[in-house]
Design a protein around this motif. Structure first.
Motif, mmCIF file in Angstrom:
data_model
loop_
_atom_site.group_PDB
_atom_site.id
_atom_site.type_symbol
_atom_site.label_atom_id
_atom_site.label_comp_id
_atom_site.label_asym_id
_atom_site.label_seq_id
_atom_site.Cartn_x
_atom_site.Cartn_y
_atom_site.Cartn_z
ATOM 1 N N PRO A 36 -31.780 71.392 -20.832
ATOM 2 C CA PRO A 36 -31.829 72.289 -19.660
ATOM 3 C C PRO A 36 -32.306 73.701 -19.978
ATOM 4 O O PRO A 36 -33.038 74.304 -19.208
ATOM 5 C CB PRO A 36 -30.382 72.285 -19.159
ATOM 6 N N THR A 49 -30.623 67.780 -17.159
ATOM 7 C CA THR A 49 -29.247 67.811 -17.642
ATOM 8 C C THR A 49 -28.882 66.426 -18.156
ATOM 9 O O THR A 49 -29.611 65.440 -17.917
ATOM 10 C CB THR A 49 -28.282 68.207 -16.520
ATOM 11 N N CYS A 67 -34.569 71.065 -13.795
ATOM 12 C CA CYS A 67 -33.703 72.236 -13.881
ATOM 13 C C CYS A 67 -34.365 73.454 -13.246
ATOM 14 O O CYS A 67 -33.950 74.589 -13.477
ATOM 15 C CB CYS A 67 -33.352 72.526 -15.343
#
Length: 209
Positions: A31, A8, A47
């Motif tokens: 992500p 992210t 992620c």
């Protein structure tokens, strides 16, 4: 050395603050992006969904670091995966906790991390590794104290910072990490140990976030 990192924006920021040596090239992946076609010496999937483990997109001899707090390596069942904690505030810690049960992969991971100049420690392959498990328990106990009207959130935070020299109070920590993350970890831990029974106020508040 080339590493591919799915992260992210917040995780990317933490890693950039941590820094990379000049001889390290980083390929950033969004992500929702895929590692398909990426060629690298090591992969970091920050992620990774540890509550709904995705299908394996790597060969068994590819080194993959995954953000996995709410499961164990045995549950992932992929010997080339190394678990770490990428909660907010954990990536740029001085020492990164790692878990893996495959000796060969551990050695390969150590080689990569030394090239990154990142300090690390191997810990038992259990939910939450070590630090996250302890912090989750501290936050849970703070919620029990709040339910018993011991003090306010703000006062408990101040007392813990000043009395124990913690960088954050328990409620500050829960906001920084995300109370839902704390709840999910405690739920896993409580399945096998009643010490981690979740405070009713923590459970209720986590459902509101």
């Amino acid at each position: 050395m080339l590493i591919a990192i799915r992260a992210t924006a917040a995780q990317q920021k933490e890693l950039m603050e941590k820094g990379f040596p000049e001889n390290i090239t980083v390929q950033w992946i969004e992500p929702g992006g895929s590692f398909t076609g990426a060629v690298a010496d090591a992969f970091f999937d920050l992620c990774f969904n540890d509550t709904n483990i995705p299908a394996n997109s790597f060969t068994d001899n590819t080194l993959v670091f995954v953000h996995a707090v709410n499961c164990t390596g045995q549950q992932i069942n992929r010997p080339n995966y190394v678990r770490l904690n990428a909660w907010p505030g954990f990536l740029n810690r001085a020492v990164i906790e790692l878990a893996c049960s495959h000796a060969g992969i551990m050695q390969e991971a150590e080689t990569v991390l030394k090239k990154l100049n990142w300090q690390f420690i191997w810990v038992e392959d259990d939910y939450g590794l070590i630090t996250a498990r302890i912090i989750a328990m501290i936050i849970n106990e703070a919620y029990f104290a709040l339910e018993e009207n011991v003090s306010t959130k703000q006062q408990i935070d101040v007392a813990m910072r000043l009395g124990t020299n913690y960088p954050y109070g328990p409620f500050e920590w829960s906001e920084k990490i995300g109370l839902k993350n704390i709840y999910n970890l405690l739920s896993r831990l409580a399945e096998k140990d009643v010490r981690y029974t979740i405070a009713a106020s923590l459970e209720h508040e986590s459902q509101q976030t």
